[in-house]
Design a protein around this motif. Structure first.
Motif, PDB file in Angstrom:
ATOM      1  N   GLU A  84      -4.769   4.322   0.101  1.00  0.00           N
ATOM      2  CA  GLU A  84      -5.552   4.498   1.322  1.00  0.00           C
ATOM      3  C   GLU A  84      -6.893   5.111   0.927  1.00  0.00           C
ATOM      4  O   GLU A  84      -6.960   5.875  -0.054  1.00  0.00           O
ATOM      5  CB  GLU A  84      -4.850   5.465   2.284  1.00  0.00           C
ATOM      6  CG  GLU A  84      -3.536   4.956   2.858  1.00  0.00           C
ATOM      7  CD  GLU A  84      -2.860   6.015   3.727  1.00  0.00           C
ATOM      8  OE1 GLU A  84      -3.034   5.948   4.954  1.00  0.00           O
ATOM      9  OE2 GLU A  84      -2.179   6.904   3.185  1.00  0.00           O
ATOM     10  N   CYS A 105       2.526   2.429   2.467  1.00  0.00           N
ATOM     11  CA  CYS A 105       2.642   3.021   3.813  1.00  0.00           C
ATOM     12  C   CYS A 105       3.843   2.444   4.580  1.00  0.00           C
ATOM     13  O   CYS A 105       4.191   2.946   5.654  1.00  0.00           O
ATOM     14  CB  CYS A 105       1.365   2.784   4.617  1.00  0.00           C
ATOM     15  SG  CYS A 105      -0.078   3.575   3.896  1.00  0.00           S
ATOM     16  N   ASP A 152       0.806  -1.235   0.000  1.00  0.00           N
ATOM     17  CA  ASP A 152       0.000   0.000   0.000  1.00  0.00           C
ATOM     18  C   ASP A 152       0.838   1.283   0.000  1.00  0.00           C
ATOM     19  O   ASP A 152       0.297   2.376  -0.112  1.00  0.00           O
ATOM     20  CB  ASP A 152      -1.018  -0.004   1.156  1.00  0.00           C
ATOM     21  CG  ASP A 152      -0.363  -0.019   2.525  1.00  0.00           C
ATOM     22  OD1 ASP A 152       0.871   0.168   2.613  1.00  0.00           O
ATOM     23  OD2 ASP A 152      -1.098  -0.219   3.523  1.00  0.00           O
TER      24      ASP A 152
END
Ligand SMILES: [Zn+2]
Length: 402
Positions: free
Chosen positions: A365, A14, A12
């Motif tokens: 996100e 992150c 993702d």
């Protein structure tokens, strides 16, 4: 209509561990939900893309390209009409997007009109962040030759001096709708005069550049190769240091204290050192390049080990580099010792923040724009899959890139 993407693996952006068997729901341009398939329910009637053999990850971001440029040769650039360079830019943008780069920041050359043409759908390419260049008398951007001749092109760069002179020029650059002011905090390799080891601008001049840019919500990106100029720009509080070849401990500490991004541009450095002659560099430039390489040895690795925030940037200005931007990922791992995941973060989340777009793109996100890739392979075990456009399906703002 909701578009549900079932992915074999999710990265993702992150920084956490990848998620096996993931689902992402996209509504229009935006990510609605993303995570493990056990947590995310696909709504009835959703359009489903089955990518269960593939890796889902954010679109890549290159924070340092010159999309208008296809050659390092000064002569070739001088003899290229502006209109031709716009058509070349369209080709370069298309290749870059197809290679999985959904956002790029132009470090000099592209204007706000190209950004507008992209937004209007007249041409196909990544989201474009544009900059306007300023330089000082006697500096890299003056382009003055030993013969006394000088190249002036106020469409692309302006020369100014002194606090009030600089203030007015920064305002002129900003009124053209740029997202960043590009400055030169040291000399450079390609220019006929000056040295990468000479600092440019006084601290007062740097302060006013940053004051005026911030007042308009713009960032400041600083070309800086030698240590002294790098530290001046870091102290002044620029958004990012471009190249950052020669770094001492004090410079590394300043990066960390101020949270400033280092954009190492390893791809161009590699190309110029390997085939300087064919890239069109003069003998003077080649000598400067060699000294810079020697004194900068090991600096990028020390910066990475200390935890300096790195953002992917290639300095793509030679034809072949547009569309092979992902080569920078492997170089950051080889030369900086970054892990595969750290290299991917440098090319996604960090790069988005470095472009001042951290709230919109760079990670997968909920609420962010649906810029994503479906990769045939696992970039975490083999980062070079990202160098093969035929193995990457690209989506920008929820739409498949053809
Ligand atoms: Zn550049």
């Amino acid at each position: 209509m909701v578009h549900a993407i079932k992915a074999g693996r999710l990265i993702d952006g992150c920084g956490g561990d990848p998620i096996e068997a993931a689902v992402m729901l996209v509504e229009g341009k935006t990510i609605h939900a993303v995570g493990s398939a056990t947590h995310i329910k696909i709504p009835e009637g959703a359009e489903i893309t089955d990518a269960s053999e593939k890796t889902l990850m954010p679109g890549l971001i290159d924070t340092h390209v010159h999309i208008m440029s296809t050659s390092a040769s000064l002569e070739q650039n001088l003899f290229t009409p502006k209109a031709v360079s716009y058509f070349q830019a369209a080709k370069n943008l298309k290749r870059t997007l197809r290679a999985g780069f959904t956002t790029v920041r132009d470090a000099g050359g592209a204007d706000a009109g190209i950004r507008q043409a992209l937004e209007m759908g007249l041409i196909s390419g990544p989201r474009l962040v544009v900059s306007g260049c300023i330089g000082q008398t006697g500096g890299l951007m003056e382009l003055r030759f030993p013969s006394g001749a000088q190249i002036i092109n106020e469409d692309t760069w302006r020369v100014c001096d002194g606090v009030e002179g600089v203030r007015k020029t920064v305002r002129k650059v900003l009124r053209r709708g740029v997202d960043f002011v590009k400055i030169f905090a040291t000399g450079g390799v390609v220019a006929p005069q000056g040295s990468p080891f000479t600092a440019e601008w006084s601290p007062d001049e740097l302060a006013v550049i940053i004051e005026e840019a911030h007042r308009c919500g713009a960032g400041v990106m600083a070309h800086a190769e030698g240590n002294a100029g790098i530290k001046n720009a870091l102290r002044a509080g620029v958004t990012s240091i471009e190249h950052g070849n020669v770094l001492d401990q004090e410079a590394i500490d300043l990066f960390l204290a101020k949270g400033i991004f280092l954009v190492p541009t390893l791809h161009i450095t590699r190309i110029l050192s390997e085939k300087g002659d064919t890239a069109g560099l003069s003998a003077v430039s080649k000598r400067k390049e060699e000294r810079l390489a020697k004194e900068g040895q090991g600096c990028f690795r020390r910066a990475c080990e200390a935890g300096v925030k790195v953002a992917l940037g290639t300095d793509a200005f030679i034809a072949d580099m547009h569309g092979s931007n992902a080569a920078e990922l492997s170089l950051m791992m080889d030369m900086g010792g970054l892990s595969t995941m750290e290299a991917i973060i440098a090319g996604t989340r960090n790069a988005a923040e470095c472009c001042l777009l951290g709230d919109e793109v760079g990670t997968l996100e909920a609420g962010k724009l649906a810029d994503f890739l479906l990769v045939d392979g696992d970039p975490l075990t083999d980062i070079t899959v990202l160098q093969a456009p035929e193995r990457i399906t690209v989506y920008k703002e929820g739409l498949l890139v053809q």
